[in-house]
Design a protein around this motif. Sequence first.
Motif, PDB file in Angstrom:
ATOM      1  N   HIS A 131       0.818  -1.210   0.000  1.00  0.00           N
ATOM      2  CA  HIS A 131       0.000   0.000   0.000  1.00  0.00           C
ATOM      3  C   HIS A 131       0.852   1.260   0.000  1.00  0.00           C
ATOM      4  CE1 HIS A 131      -3.663  -2.309   0.638  1.00  0.00           C
ATOM      5  NE2 HIS A 131      -3.035  -2.982   1.603  1.00  0.00           N
ATOM      6  N   ARG A 132       2.137   1.144  -0.120  1.00  0.00           N
ATOM      7  CA  ARG A 132       3.028   2.298  -0.152  1.00  0.00           C
ATOM      8  C   ARG A 132       4.108   2.061  -1.204  1.00  0.00           C
ATOM      9  NH1 ARG A 132       7.768   0.921   2.343  1.00  0.00           N
ATOM     10  NH2 ARG A 132       7.747  -0.928   3.689  1.00  0.00           N
ATOM     11  N   PRO A 133       4.656   3.122  -1.764  1.00  0.00           N
ATOM     12  CA  PRO A 133       5.710   2.942  -2.768  1.00  0.00           C
ATOM     13  C   PRO A 133       6.999   2.433  -2.133  1.00  0.00           C
ATOM     14  CG  PRO A 133       5.407   5.265  -2.282  1.00  0.00           C
ATOM     15  CD  PRO A 133       4.309   4.530  -1.566  1.00  0.00           C
ATOM     16  N   VAL A 134       7.803   1.773  -2.924  1.00  0.00           N
ATOM     17  CA  VAL A 134       9.107   1.272  -2.490  1.00  0.00           C
ATOM     18  C   VAL A 134      10.176   1.795  -3.443  1.00  0.00           C
ATOM     19  CG1 VAL A 134       8.188  -0.811  -1.414  1.00  0.00           C
ATOM     20  CG2 VAL A 134       8.824  -0.852  -3.814  1.00  0.00           C
ATOM     21  N   ALA A 135      11.374   1.917  -2.931  1.00  0.00           N
ATOM     22  CA  ALA A 135      12.521   2.392  -3.717  1.00  0.00           C
ATOM     23  C   ALA A 135      13.461   1.223  -3.978  1.00  0.00           C
ATOM     24  CB  ALA A 135      13.250   3.519  -2.988  1.00  0.00           C
ATOM     25  N   LEU A 136      13.724   0.956  -5.259  1.00  0.00           N
ATOM     26  CA  LEU A 136      14.609  -0.140  -5.659  1.00  0.00           C
ATOM     27  C   LEU A 136      15.943   0.444  -6.109  1.00  0.00           C
ATOM     28  CD1 LEU A 136      12.048  -2.259  -7.729  1.00  0.00           C
ATOM     29  CD2 LEU A 136      12.634  -2.453  -5.299  1.00  0.00           C
ATOM     30  N   PRO A 137      17.036   0.244  -5.347  1.00  0.00           N
ATOM     31  CA  PRO A 137      18.338   0.816  -5.730  1.00  0.00           C
ATOM     32  C   PRO A 137      18.839   0.227  -7.046  1.00  0.00           C
ATOM     33  CG  PRO A 137      18.327   0.085  -3.436  1.00  0.00           C
ATOM     34  CD  PRO A 137      17.087  -0.473  -4.063  1.00  0.00           C
ATOM     35  N   VAL A 138      19.281   1.099  -7.946  1.00  0.00           N
ATOM     36  CA  VAL A 138      19.800   0.668  -9.244  1.00  0.00           C
ATOM     37  C   VAL A 138      21.187   1.237  -9.535  1.00  0.00           C
ATOM     38  CG1 VAL A 138      17.529   0.316 -10.269  1.00  0.00           C
ATOM     39  CG2 VAL A 138      18.590   2.577 -10.386  1.00  0.00           C
TER      40      VAL A 138
END
Length: 305
Positions: A157-164
């Motif tokens: 239900h919340r955004p997530v940050a995927l390190p790239v």
Amino acid sequence: MWTADASARDLPPSLAGLFRSFRSCFTAPSLRTFSVLLAGMIAQPGRHTVCGMLTGAGLSAVWHHARAHWFFSRARWNADAVGLVLFRLVVTHLLAADAPITIAVDDTLLRRSGRKVALTGWHYDGAAGRDEKGRARTAWGNCWVVAAVVVNLPMLHRPVALPVAAALYPPRDASKHVLACALVSRLALALPHRHFHVVTDCWYAGMDGAAGAARTLAATSRGPPANVTVTARLRANAGLTAIAEPVPGAAGRPRRIGARLGTPKHPPPPGTAPRSTATAPPPAPSTSPTSPSSGTASTAAAPSA
């Protein structure tokens, strides 16, 4: 169970796809080892140590642990190329084709100790909180500037940050502004037809104008490409100044900083600050109603409390 001489045809479909995606970043032995360690890291519920990755991949009784340690200490591979491949996979499979790409930029501390650990120093430790006197805690280790793609997953239900992408901050050398802008520029140039929105904290508020931010890209211009916007908070005591007007015929380098306007806590009265106009292209169509509109490279600042 996979044998030590497994190829892409012998791996499970999910792992074989990663194997093919990262093929250009490694030599053949390194690629096979990397693919297995990556699958083991995902499948390992406990600590993500080197031996733990082998256990998660089901190869702890097949491969010697020295093979995995060799990959991190001796193998030659391009971390920037791996990050770009991962970035394209995230954008292709987790974002809409016409949606702007939101990039979150921040730095994190990796605690290290020892006399022979390179590029270490005293850095702010955000996970340690504050001491009994209210002062921020610091710790000794490596500081990494990280760029992550913000996505919305259907199971959350919340955004997530995927390190790239990440860059190791060398104390007393390049600034974090330069490293952050170089990471964002590398991602933006990989997909020049997409619009990027960078969000960050007050420490990186001036990254879009950092001198030399594009030095690793063999460019002389300041800041990220034109398809990038930067939104950051400002410190309450930050000084706001006008853009200096060029003086025709004046000797020397033209001024960039004009008259002082105030601070975010005490902004100038309405109508007293000089105004400037700019033309922006129409916003790209987006399926996300909460996505910010796209435009030319700019900085939107919100004062901190």
